[in-house]
Scaffold this motif. Sequence first.
Motif, mmCIF file in Angstrom:
data_model
loop_
_atom_site.group_PDB
_atom_site.id
_atom_site.type_symbol
_atom_site.label_atom_id
_atom_site.label_comp_id
_atom_site.label_asym_id
_atom_site.label_seq_id
_atom_site.Cartn_x
_atom_site.Cartn_y
_atom_site.Cartn_z
ATOM 1 N N CYS A 39 -4.043 8.514 -2.914
ATOM 2 C CA CYS A 39 -4.994 7.643 -3.108
ATOM 3 C C CYS A 39 -4.910 6.179 -3.479
ATOM 4 N N TRP A 40 -3.797 6.185 -4.339
ATOM 5 C CA TRP A 40 -3.331 4.727 -4.805
ATOM 6 C C TRP A 40 -2.864 3.922 -3.569
ATOM 7 N N TYR A 41 -2.096 4.599 -2.828
ATOM 8 C CA TYR A 41 -1.757 4.081 -1.487
ATOM 9 C C TYR A 41 -2.499 3.364 -0.426
ATOM 10 N N GLY A 42 -3.955 4.078 -0.317
ATOM 11 C CA GLY A 42 -5.033 3.490 0.098
ATOM 12 C C GLY A 42 -5.635 2.176 -0.749
ATOM 13 N N VAL A 43 -5.414 2.006 -1.895
ATOM 14 C CA VAL A 43 -5.523 0.793 -2.637
ATOM 15 C C VAL A 43 -4.702 -0.176 -2.535
ATOM 16 N N ALA A 44 -3.187 0.304 -2.630
ATOM 17 C CA ALA A 44 -2.116 -0.518 -2.555
ATOM 18 C C ALA A 44 -2.003 -1.425 -1.179
ATOM 19 N N LYS A 45 -2.380 -0.746 -0.271
ATOM 20 C CA LYS A 45 -1.881 -1.407 1.015
ATOM 21 C C LYS A 45 -3.090 -2.659 1.227
ATOM 22 N N ARG A 46 -4.149 -2.605 0.414
ATOM 23 C CA ARG A 46 -5.140 -3.657 0.439
ATOM 24 C C ARG A 46 -4.748 -4.827 -0.320
ATOM 25 N N LEU A 47 -3.736 -4.622 -1.300
ATOM 26 C CA LEU A 47 -3.214 -5.694 -2.306
ATOM 27 C C LEU A 47 -2.198 -6.473 -1.570
ATOM 28 N N PRO A 48 -1.793 -7.407 -2.085
ATOM 29 C CA PRO A 48 -0.721 -8.463 -1.561
ATOM 30 C C PRO A 48 0.538 -7.599 -1.603
ATOM 31 N N HIS A 49 1.560 -7.595 -0.546
ATOM 32 C CA HIS A 49 2.610 -6.685 -0.282
ATOM 33 C C HIS A 49 3.395 -6.403 -1.447
ATOM 34 N N LEU A 50 3.729 -7.206 -2.210
ATOM 35 C CA LEU A 50 4.745 -7.250 -3.314
ATOM 36 C C LEU A 50 3.887 -6.400 -4.338
ATOM 37 N N LEU A 51 2.851 -6.855 -4.760
ATOM 38 C CA LEU A 51 2.059 -6.410 -5.735
ATOM 39 C C LEU A 51 1.570 -4.944 -5.615
ATOM 40 N N GLY A 52 1.118 -4.585 -4.254
ATOM 41 C CA GLY A 52 0.826 -3.318 -3.936
ATOM 42 C C GLY A 52 2.081 -2.261 -3.965
ATOM 43 N N GLY A 53 3.301 -2.783 -3.444
ATOM 44 C CA GLY A 53 4.275 -1.842 -3.680
ATOM 45 C C GLY A 53 4.919 -1.740 -5.092
ATOM 46 N N ILE A 54 4.908 -2.666 -5.864
ATOM 47 C CA ILE A 54 5.491 -2.565 -7.338
ATOM 48 C C ILE A 54 4.320 -1.599 -7.960
ATOM 49 N N SER A 55 3.148 -1.787 -7.773
ATOM 50 C CA SER A 55 2.129 -0.883 -8.509
ATOM 51 C C SER A 55 2.261 0.495 -7.993
ATOM 52 N N TRP A 56 2.534 0.567 -6.782
ATOM 53 C CA TRP A 56 2.937 2.031 -6.141
ATOM 54 C C TRP A 56 4.022 2.864 -6.912
ATOM 55 N N ILE A 57 5.187 1.787 -7.124
ATOM 56 C CA ILE A 57 6.319 2.335 -7.628
ATOM 57 C C ILE A 57 6.003 2.792 -9.314
ATOM 58 N N VAL A 58 5.374 1.902 -10.100
ATOM 59 C CA VAL A 58 4.987 1.996 -11.071
ATOM 60 C C VAL A 58 4.114 3.387 -11.205
ATOM 61 N N LEU A 59 3.364 3.483 -10.619
ATOM 62 C CA LEU A 59 2.274 4.594 -10.881
ATOM 63 C C LEU A 59 3.314 5.915 -10.275
#
Length: 133
Positions: A39-59
């Motif tokens: 579910c977070w991947y669906g949110v993270a891919k709409r964020l800027p590339h760097l922010l989405g990747g980092i937020s997915w790694i942190v989660l």
Amino acid sequence: MLEQLAAIWNSLLSSLDSVPEDSIAVTVYVVGTIIVLWCWYGVAKRLPHLLGGISWIVLFAILATPTVSDGANAEIAPAIFGVLFGILTKEQPLVWANTSLILLVIGVGLVIGYLWSKYRMNKLTSNESRAPI
């Protein structure tokens, strides 16, 4: 109709009694973590590339970093539970040990993400140089 549903429910519960509780708990935890990360991947891919990747790694690090719980019935548990338990019981070594595990997973994830982005960038530039004019 209600009696049939009650019979089905009772047979389901009796079949679950034969499965060890640890297996059920680990299965629910792993499946729940996969669902949350998907579910977070669906949110993270709409964020800027760097922010989405980092937020997915942190989660991922918060949810999936394992540790061993303390006590007589020590089992594998998420490190975030160790952090929360350490905060509630005011045991600083427990908080720092579990936080360091989470930070280690975040650090490894960031290094792997950096190397993956460099690999993709080199792959894209090499494909562009091979394109016919």
